[in-house]
Design an enzyme around this catalytic site. Structure first.
Site, short mmCIF file in Angstrom:
data_model
loop_
_atom_site.label_atom_id
_atom_site.label_comp_id
_atom_site.label_asym_id
_atom_site.label_seq_id
_atom_site.Cartn_x
_atom_site.Cartn_y
_atom_site.Cartn_z
N CYS A 294 0.81 -1.22 0.00
CA CYS A 294 0.00 0.00 0.00
C CYS A 294 0.85 1.27 0.00
O CYS A 294 0.53 2.24 -0.71
CB CYS A 294 -0.96 0.00 1.19
SG CYS A 294 -0.17 -0.35 2.78
N HIS B 90 -3.07 6.62 4.27
CA HIS B 90 -1.62 6.68 4.46
C HIS B 90 -1.10 8.01 3.94
O HIS B 90 -1.52 8.50 2.89
CB HIS B 90 -0.92 5.56 3.70
CG HIS B 90 -1.07 4.20 4.31
ND1 HIS B 90 -1.75 3.96 5.48
CD2 HIS B 90 -0.60 2.98 3.88
CE1 HIS B 90 -1.70 2.65 5.76
NE2 HIS B 90 -1.02 2.05 4.80
#
Length: 340
Positions: free
Chosen positions: A130, A243
């Site tokens: 990710c 994130h």
């Protein structure tokens, strides 16, 4: 004509998001099967307006199915992905198991869509980590213009990257701060995550880096350019979803910040929000549910000859996992599994 699609691990965060995104993007599905482990057998999940019951991954026959999106972790993938692939179903795997296999393409469609054709060697395509996925979306168009020599990245990664149990741990620990009688010890993480940051994601390696940091190095080289030098520090923060990354880039030639901003505005998958004023940037909370990778704080780095700094934010359950997998399926359909 559409495709017969399987989602393995359909009851988890990423699996459910895969189903949502398949529906949102109107992926041409003729038939869909949702799979889970036996402990989750029969659990209901939604695909658009349809409610589906999970079937047993262990006994499922992949023969006649076109694409399988795997979100079951490396252990289960090691067992079931080769079975699906051998039965003629192309596996798009979200685990780390096949990312570094030279016979398995590692794909971020905005960066290296043409590499998808390498799937024929094993009938498997890997989805990147990710934190890597959102970073390379930003790096690739800049690399095409000025050639990147070195990247220094510090990540601020949300707890959803560790699964539902981690999100529950953050929630329970946060509530416990305001109720001194509650004691919620760290189980998912090595230390309390509420009101804290933990500079440790995945296991430690011999050189002192963590496996997460190593992944960012290895995957960037495989997706963008093996000549790029990357150093990473990966940190878990008390954010539920989204994130963030602070990225410092050194180029072989000078790239003006204004030109870089224009390049990124035109690049696929990127949204530039970069105003030099209060609130003129994107935070992880604002990116949740969005397909884009957001870039802010683009500025020259005066400490080196050809340097830029930027801030990169994305929904890790989407671009970092489920969205990228669905985008790979779309590319696969366009380039290889054409129907109708």
């Amino acid at each position: 004509m559409g495709y017969k699609v399987v989602v393995a691990g359909a009851t988890g965060n990423v699996g459910r998001e895969m189903l949502n995104i398949l529906a949102e993007r109107g992926f041409p599905v003729d038939e869909i099967a949702v799979l889970a482990s036996r402990k989750s057998l029969g659990t209901e999940v939604t695909f658009g307006e349809t409610t589906l019951k999970t079937k047993d991954l262990d006994t499922f026959d992949f023969t006649g199915w076109d694409i399988a999106l795997f979100a079951v972790g490396s252990t289960a993938t090691k067992k079931y992905a080769p079975i699906a692939a051998s039965q003629g179903c192309v596996v798009i795997d979200n685990s780390s198991l096949y990312r570094y296999d030279p016979d398995v393409p590692l794909i971020v469609p905005e960066c290296n869509a043409d590499a998808v054709m390498g799937y024929t060697k094993k009938n498997i395509i890997a989805n990147p980590n990710c934190s890597t996925a959102q970073m390379v979306v930003a790096l690739k168009p800049l690399h095409d213009r000025a050639k990147i020599k070195r990247v220094v990245v510090s990540t601020y990664q949300s707890v959803s990257g560790s699964g539902k149990e981690a999100m529950e741990e953050l929630w329970d620990q946060t509530k416990a701060v305001y109720n001194p009688t509650d004691d919620v010890p760290a189980k998912v993480y090595t230390k309390e995550i509420a009101f804290n940051v933990i500079p440790h994601i995945d296991v430690f390696m011999e050189d002192g880096s963590t496996k997460e940091e190593w992944k960012m190095v290895a995957e960037t080289k495989k997706i963008v350019d093996p000549a790029i030098k990357v150093t990473a520090t990966c940190v878990r923060v008390p954010v539920f979803v989204g994130h963030s990354e602070s990225i410092n880039i050194e180029f072989e030639e000078f790239l003006d910040e204004d030109e870089a901003r224009d390049i990124l505005r035109e690049a696929p998958g990127i949204m530039v929000i970069d105003k030099r004023e209060d609130g003129g940037y994107v935070t992880p909370k604002e990116c949740v549910g969005d397909f884009a990778t957001f870039i802010s704080r683009i500025r020259q780095d005066s400490t080196i000859d050809n340097g830029l700094n930027l801030w990169c934010v994305s929904d890790n359950l989407r671009k970092g996992a489920a969205l990228n997998a669905v985008q790979i399926a779309e590319v696969l359909g366009q380039k290889a599994l054409k129907k109708g």
